[in-house]
Design a protein around this motif. Structure first.
Motif, PDB file in Angstrom:
ATOM      1  N   ALA A  53       0.868  -1.179   0.000  1.00  0.00           N
ATOM      2  CA  ALA A  53       0.000   0.000   0.000  1.00  0.00           C
ATOM      3  C   ALA A  53       0.907   1.232   0.000  1.00  0.00           C
ATOM      4  O   ALA A  53       1.507   1.557   1.026  1.00  0.00           O
ATOM      5  N   PRO A  54       1.047   1.907  -1.145  1.00  0.00           N
ATOM      6  CA  PRO A  54       1.939   3.069  -1.212  1.00  0.00           C
ATOM      7  C   PRO A  54       1.507   4.187  -0.280  1.00  0.00           C
ATOM      8  O   PRO A  54       0.329   4.499  -0.169  1.00  0.00           O
ATOM      9  N   THR A  55       2.495   4.763   0.398  1.00  0.00           N
ATOM     10  CA  THR A  55       2.253   5.898   1.284  1.00  0.00           C
ATOM     11  C   THR A  55       3.043   7.127   0.849  1.00  0.00           C
ATOM     12  O   THR A  55       2.756   8.233   1.291  1.00  0.00           O
ATOM     13  N   ASP A  56       4.045   6.907  -0.017  1.00  0.00           N
ATOM     14  CA  ASP A  56       4.913   8.001  -0.462  1.00  0.00           C
ATOM     15  C   ASP A  56       5.614   7.576  -1.736  1.00  0.00           C
ATOM     16  O   ASP A  56       5.514   6.428  -2.160  1.00  0.00           O
ATOM     17  N   ARG A  57       6.330   8.486  -2.330  1.00  0.00           N
ATOM     18  CA  ARG A  57       7.156   8.157  -3.487  1.00  0.00           C
ATOM     19  C   ARG A  57       8.527   8.785  -3.294  1.00  0.00           C
ATOM     20  O   ARG A  57       8.658   9.838  -2.670  1.00  0.00           O
ATOM     21  N   GLN A  58       9.535   8.128  -3.837  1.00  0.00           N
ATOM     22  CA  GLN A  58      10.903   8.642  -3.798  1.00  0.00           C
ATOM     23  C   GLN A  58      11.318   8.862  -5.243  1.00  0.00           C
ATOM     24  O   GLN A  58      11.306   7.936  -6.045  1.00  0.00           O
ATOM     25  N   CYS A  59      11.670  10.101  -5.572  1.00  0.00           N
ATOM     26  CA  CYS A  59      11.959  10.450  -6.962  1.00  0.00           C
ATOM     27  C   CYS A  59      13.443  10.706  -7.176  1.00  0.00           C
ATOM     28  O   CYS A  59      14.101  11.337  -6.356  1.00  0.00           O
ATOM     29  N   GLY A  60      13.928  10.210  -8.298  1.00  0.00           N
ATOM     30  CA  GLY A  60      15.288  10.481  -8.747  1.00  0.00           C
ATOM     31  C   GLY A  60      15.233  11.474  -9.892  1.00  0.00           C
ATOM     32  O   GLY A  60      14.268  12.240 -10.030  1.00  0.00           O
ATOM     33  N   LYS A  61      16.248  11.434 -10.750  1.00  0.00           N
ATOM     34  CA  LYS A  61      16.291  12.353 -11.889  1.00  0.00           C
ATOM     35  C   LYS A  61      15.195  12.065 -12.907  1.00  0.00           C
ATOM     36  O   LYS A  61      14.548  12.976 -13.407  1.00  0.00           O
ATOM     37  N   ASP A  62      15.003  10.787 -13.222  1.00  0.00           N
ATOM     38  CA  ASP A  62      14.114  10.431 -14.321  1.00  0.00           C
ATOM     39  C   ASP A  62      12.753   9.899 -13.898  1.00  0.00           C
ATOM     40  O   ASP A  62      11.766  10.091 -14.587  1.00  0.00           O
ATOM     41  N   SER A  63      12.700   9.175 -12.798  1.00  0.00           N
ATOM     42  CA  SER A  63      11.441   8.552 -12.401  1.00  0.00           C
ATOM     43  C   SER A  63      11.371   8.409 -10.890  1.00  0.00           C
ATOM     44  O   SER A  63      12.309   8.746 -10.182  1.00  0.00           O
TER      45      SER A  63
END
Length: 154
Positions: A53-63
């Motif tokens: 169950a996603p609670t957050d996202r971690q973003c890099g340069k591309d995705s």
């Protein structure tokens, strides 16, 4: 047979430092990528099945990647802040899904993998990085030998 002028002491030191740096990056990075591939393969084969169950996202340069709570299908395993690895690219503006089923948890309980995760890709990238790094380091060492020591000036 020596070609070109002999290398000065500081040039030889610089090349030796470059060899160590290349080896550290190539072998360390290569082993890290390969370890991720092996971990993914093991998790897909042996890890507990469940949903994230996603609670957050971690973003890099591309995705981005989803971070969430993993719960096994039988309810025995629950882990928070689990990083999801899969072959689907997530954009920064994408809506967060409710739950992602068919996920397998790795032994470290910090990473989960979907069935479409391509574990061979990081393994191949790691092996390639290690081989290229070894080739560059070997070339630098051969250059050191070929150019010999600098002549001592009176």
């Amino acid at each position: 047979m020596s070609t070109g002028r002999p290398l000065r002491t500081r040039e030889r030191v610089f090349v030796r430092i470059a060899v160590v740096f290349v080896l550290l990056v190539a072998l360390g990075g290569g082993m890290g990528l390969a370890a991720e591939g092996f971990e993914g393969r093991t998790a897909l084969r042996d890890g507990p099945v469940g949903a994230l169950a996603p609670t957050d996202r971690q973003c890099g340069k591309d995705s981005c990647t989803w971070i969430g709570t993993f719960t096994s299908a039988d309810g025995r395993v629950t882990e928070r802040d689990v990083d999801l690895r899969d072959d689907v690219e997530v954009s920064r503006g994408e809506a967060m899904p409710g739950a992602i089923d068919g996920v397998r948890l790795a032994k470290d309980a910090e990473t989960a993998y979907t069935a479409d995760y391509g574990w061979r890709t990081p393994l191949a990238k790691g092996a390639t990085l290690a081989v290229v790094g070894l080739a560059i380091a070997t070339g630098l060492i051969l250059m050191l030998r070929r150019h010999g020591r600098a002549a001592v000036s009176p």
